[in-house]
Design an enzyme around this catalytic site. Structure first.
Site, PDB file in Angstrom:
ATOM      1  N   HIS A 173      -6.647  23.248 -29.537  1.00 59.45           N
ATOM      2  CA  HIS A 173      -6.090  24.215 -28.573  1.00 59.45           C
ATOM      3  C   HIS A 173      -6.750  24.066 -27.211  1.00 59.45           C
ATOM      4  O   HIS A 173      -7.797  23.431 -27.071  1.00 59.45           O
ATOM      5  CB  HIS A 173      -6.272  25.649 -29.086  1.00 59.45           C
ATOM      6  CG  HIS A 173      -5.273  26.037 -30.141  1.00 59.45           C
ATOM      7  ND1 HIS A 173      -5.417  25.687 -31.461  1.00 59.45           N
ATOM      8  CD2 HIS A 173      -4.101  26.717 -30.055  1.00 59.45           C
ATOM      9  CE1 HIS A 173      -4.383  26.146 -32.158  1.00 59.45           C
ATOM     10  NE2 HIS A 173      -3.568  26.768 -31.325  1.00 59.45           N
ATOM     11  N   LYS A 215      -9.048  29.456 -25.413  1.00 62.32           N
ATOM     12  CA  LYS A 215      -8.786  30.207 -26.659  1.00 62.32           C
ATOM     13  C   LYS A 215     -10.089  30.813 -27.181  1.00 62.32           C
ATOM     14  O   LYS A 215     -11.082  30.107 -27.358  1.00 62.32           O
ATOM     15  CB  LYS A 215      -8.163  29.280 -27.706  1.00 62.32           C
ATOM     16  CG  LYS A 215      -7.742  30.011 -28.980  1.00 62.32           C
ATOM     17  CD  LYS A 215      -6.893  29.113 -29.869  1.00 62.32           C
ATOM     18  CE  LYS A 215      -6.537  29.782 -31.184  1.00 62.32           C
ATOM     19  NZ  LYS A 215      -5.786  31.026 -31.020  1.00 62.32           N
ATOM     20  N   ASN A 251       2.276  31.942 -35.371  1.00 62.42           N
ATOM     21  CA  ASN A 251       2.870  30.847 -34.601  1.00 62.42           C
ATOM     22  C   ASN A 251       4.387  31.043 -34.536  1.00 62.42           C
ATOM     23  O   ASN A 251       5.047  31.107 -35.560  1.00 62.42           O
ATOM     24  CB  ASN A 251       2.530  29.491 -35.235  1.00 62.42           C
ATOM     25  CG  ASN A 251       2.645  28.381 -34.217  1.00 62.42           C
ATOM     26  OD1 ASN A 251       3.621  28.331 -33.457  1.00 62.42           O
ATOM     27  ND2 ASN A 251       1.657  27.506 -34.174  1.00 62.42           N
ATOM     28  N   PHE A 252       4.898  31.145 -33.318  1.00 58.64           N
ATOM     29  CA  PHE A 252       6.335  31.388 -33.130  1.00 58.64           C
ATOM     30  C   PHE A 252       7.123  30.101 -32.908  1.00 58.64           C
ATOM     31  O   PHE A 252       8.323  30.156 -32.640  1.00 58.64           O
ATOM     32  CB  PHE A 252       6.553  32.331 -31.936  1.00 58.64           C
ATOM     33  CG  PHE A 252       6.387  33.791 -32.286  1.00 58.64           C
ATOM     34  CD1 PHE A 252       7.405  34.486 -32.918  1.00 58.64           C
ATOM     35  CD2 PHE A 252       5.223  34.469 -31.977  1.00 58.64           C
ATOM     36  CE1 PHE A 252       7.278  35.827 -33.242  1.00 58.64           C
ATOM     37  CE2 PHE A 252       5.077  35.813 -32.293  1.00 58.64           C
ATOM     38  CZ  PHE A 252       6.106  36.493 -32.929  1.00 58.64           C
ATOM     39  N   GLY A 302      -0.397  42.833 -22.590  1.00 59.56           N
ATOM     40  CA  GLY A 302      -0.957  41.553 -22.142  1.00 59.56           C
ATOM     41  C   GLY A 302      -0.029  40.853 -21.168  1.00 59.56           C
ATOM     42  O   GLY A 302       0.018  39.621 -21.108  1.00 59.56           O
ATOM     43  N   ALA A 303       0.685  41.679 -20.361  1.00 59.75           N
ATOM     44  CA  ALA A 303       1.741  41.146 -19.487  1.00 59.75           C
ATOM     45  C   ALA A 303       1.229  40.132 -18.465  1.00 59.75           C
ATOM     46  O   ALA A 303       1.993  39.288 -18.001  1.00 59.75           O
ATOM     47  CB  ALA A 303       2.443  42.306 -18.779  1.00 59.75           C
TER      48      ALA A 303
HETATM   49  P1  NAP Z   1      -4.722  35.517 -22.263  1.00 60.41           P
HETATM   50  O1  NAP Z   1      -4.156  34.675 -21.159  1.00 60.41           O
HETATM   51  O2  NAP Z   1      -6.185  35.811 -22.290  1.00 60.41           O
HETATM   52  O3  NAP Z   1      -3.884  36.889 -22.233  1.00 60.41           O
HETATM   53  C1  NAP Z   1      -4.272  38.048 -22.882  1.00 60.41           C
HETATM   54  C2  NAP Z   1      -3.941  39.198 -21.942  1.00 60.41           C
HETATM   55  O4  NAP Z   1      -4.081  40.429 -22.640  1.00 60.41           O
HETATM   56  C3  NAP Z   1      -4.881  39.258 -20.737  1.00 60.41           C
HETATM   57  O5  NAP Z   1      -4.105  39.389 -19.557  1.00 60.41           O
HETATM   58  C4  NAP Z   1      -5.686  40.523 -21.019  1.00 60.41           C
HETATM   59  O6  NAP Z   1      -6.077  41.168 -19.833  1.00 60.41           O
HETATM   60  C5  NAP Z   1      -4.675  41.360 -21.753  1.00 60.41           C
HETATM   61  N1  NAP Z   1      -5.255  42.474 -22.496  1.00 60.41           N
HETATM   62  C6  NAP Z   1      -6.465  42.563 -23.086  1.00 60.41           C
HETATM   63  N2  NAP Z   1      -6.616  43.764 -23.667  1.00 60.41           N
HETATM   64  C7  NAP Z   1      -5.463  44.450 -23.453  1.00 60.41           C
HETATM   65  C8  NAP Z   1      -4.994  45.733 -23.821  1.00 60.41           C
HETATM   66  N3  NAP Z   1      -5.751  46.587 -24.542  1.00 60.41           N
HETATM   67  N4  NAP Z   1      -3.751  46.111 -23.429  1.00 60.41           N
HETATM   68  C9  NAP Z   1      -2.985  45.279 -22.717  1.00 60.41           C
HETATM   69  N5  NAP Z   1      -3.389  44.057 -22.323  1.00 60.41           N
HETATM   70  C10 NAP Z   1      -4.613  43.632 -22.701  1.00 60.41           C
HETATM   71  O7  NAP Z   1      -4.375  34.875 -23.668  1.00 60.41           O
HETATM   72  P2  NAP Z   1      -3.074  34.037 -24.101  1.00 60.41           P
HETATM   73  O8  NAP Z   1      -3.352  32.573 -24.002  1.00 60.41           O
HETATM   74  O9  NAP Z   1      -1.877  34.613 -23.415  1.00 60.41           O
HETATM   75  O10 NAP Z   1      -3.026  34.375 -25.650  1.00 60.41           O
HETATM   76  C11 NAP Z   1      -2.856  35.720 -26.110  1.00 60.41           C
HETATM   77  C12 NAP Z   1      -2.829  35.729 -27.625  1.00 60.41           C
HETATM   78  O11 NAP Z   1      -1.643  35.082 -28.077  1.00 60.41           O
HETATM   79  C13 NAP Z   1      -4.003  35.006 -28.283  1.00 60.41           C
HETATM   80  O12 NAP Z   1      -4.424  35.728 -29.426  1.00 60.41           O
HETATM   81  C14 NAP Z   1      -3.393  33.671 -28.707  1.00 60.41           C
HETATM   82  O13 NAP Z   1      -4.055  33.088 -29.789  1.00 60.41           O
HETATM   83  C15 NAP Z   1      -2.004  34.139 -29.074  1.00 60.41           C
HETATM   84  N6  NAP Z   1      -0.958  33.101 -29.110  1.00 60.41           N
HETATM   85  C16 NAP Z   1      -0.070  33.213 -30.122  1.00 60.41           C
HETATM   86  C17 NAP Z   1       0.994  32.336 -30.192  1.00 60.41           C
HETATM   87  C18 NAP Z   1       1.983  32.508 -31.309  1.00 60.41           C
HETATM   88  O14 NAP Z   1       2.940  31.718 -31.400  1.00 60.41           O
HETATM   89  N7  NAP Z   1       1.827  33.515 -32.154  1.00 60.41           N
HETATM   90  C19 NAP Z   1       1.136  31.323 -29.250  1.00 60.41           C
HETATM   91  C20 NAP Z   1       0.215  31.246 -28.223  1.00 60.41           C
HETATM   92  C21 NAP Z   1      -0.834  32.156 -28.153  1.00 60.41           C
HETATM   93  P3  NAP Z   1      -7.554  40.871 -19.190  1.00 60.41           P
HETATM   94  O15 NAP Z   1      -7.927  39.480 -19.482  1.00 60.41           O
HETATM   95  O16 NAP Z   1      -7.292  41.133 -17.781  1.00 60.41           O
HETATM   96  O17 NAP Z   1      -8.443  41.875 -19.874  1.00 60.41           O
END
Ligand code: NAP
Length: 263
Positions: A151, A155, A123-124, A9-10
């Protein structure tokens, strides 16, 4: 020797910041970035990370070629399930921030990660971890509780993983919750969703927000509000770095940043 790290998800909101953070840490080396729609594009251009000569890959095979030791996943839950199965099969440690996992997923991960380790935190942010801990401590002194999680408007999962985990921990700390008095729902869903212990969770999605949660607890004549706000995604980065540096020393599956902190 620096730990070799790849990021799923870079190109995403979290993943690109994780790439920049890993690239800026002297103990870590960013060796691969994977994202479905950005194959072949310069990783530095996509993420702003200070790396040269790396291109975004479309499949996890790039992690083997780059000899990655730890893979970080901030994608979507369906993708994360596949990515983590791949990591377990290939003996890579995984650090996971993706939310939306259910209890069966954790059971599955526990069974899969036998030759490498997996660390999952919904949540980190340290403040959010403390919010959960304080809510758990307060639970047995109150009869009613509701969780409001708020959020950003991109999301895709609801309720948030943090809200689900908060409810589970509060329900484990106390089973003495008063019944919902509602007898007539004028608008379907107006009471939110009932999670563990029947604790109601309300999800707000609003442009401009990042990640926020308020836990409301009530008893006779008083209430307590415990609130945490992440105003910027940088709030998650110290926790992610700690997990990446710790995961090799924690066999099997570990859930929650609390496990790495003295709280
Ligand atoms: P985002 O901007 O939609 O990023 C997700 C990325 O993953 C997109 O670039 C997507 O690409 C890519 N992706 C999808 N399928 C993939 C695969 N099979 N292999 C590699 N990359 C893939 O979402 P975000 O806001 O960064 O959030 C990502 C996740 O982190 C969510 O589940 C969110 O709830 C979570 N999060 C967790 C925390 C924590 O502290 N744990 C904090 C914030 C967010 P495409 O869209 O181009 O398909």
């Amino acid at each position: 020797m620096a730990i070799r790290v790849g990021v799923f998800g870079a190109a995403g909101r979290m993943g690109s910041l994780v790439c920049r953070t890993v690239a800026g840490d002297p103990d870590l080396e960013l060796v691969a970035g994977i994202d479905t729609l950005h194959e072949g594009i310069d990783l530095r251009t996509v993420t702003g990370a200070d790396v040269r000569g790396l291109q975004v890959a479309a499949t996890p095979d790039a992690l083997v070629e780059a000899r990655a030791e730890v893979a970080i996943d901030f994608t979507h839950v369906d993708a994360a399930r596949r990515n983590l199965a791949w990591c377990a099969d290939h003996g890579l440690h995984a650090v996971v921030g993706t939310t939306g996992f259910v209890a069966e997923d954790y059971e599955d991960l526990r069974g899969r990660f036998t030759s490498s380790n997996c660390f999952v935190a919904p949540n980190f942010a340290i403040g959010a971890v403390l919010m959960m801990r304080f809510s758990e401590m307060a639970a047995r002194y109150f009869e009613s509780a509701e969780i409001i999680e708020l959020h950003h408007d991109q999301k895709v999962d609801s309720p948030s993983g943090t809200a689900m985990l908060t409810a589970e921990r509060m329900a484990a700390a106390s089973s003495d919750w008063s019944a919902d008095p509602t007898q007539k729902l004028v608008v379907e869903g107006s009471r939110g969703g009932a999670a563990a212990g029947g604790i109601h969770i309300h999800s707000v999605r609003l442009r401009g927000l990042v990640a926020h949660q308020e836990v409301l607890l009530g008893t006779t004549g008083q209430s307590l509000s415990i609130r945490h706000d992440s105003y910027d995604r940088s709030s998650f980065m110290p926790g992610v770095l700690l997990a990446v540096k710790s995961v090799a020393g924690r066999p099997g599956l570990t859930i929650g940043l609390d496990a790495l902190l003295d709280i």
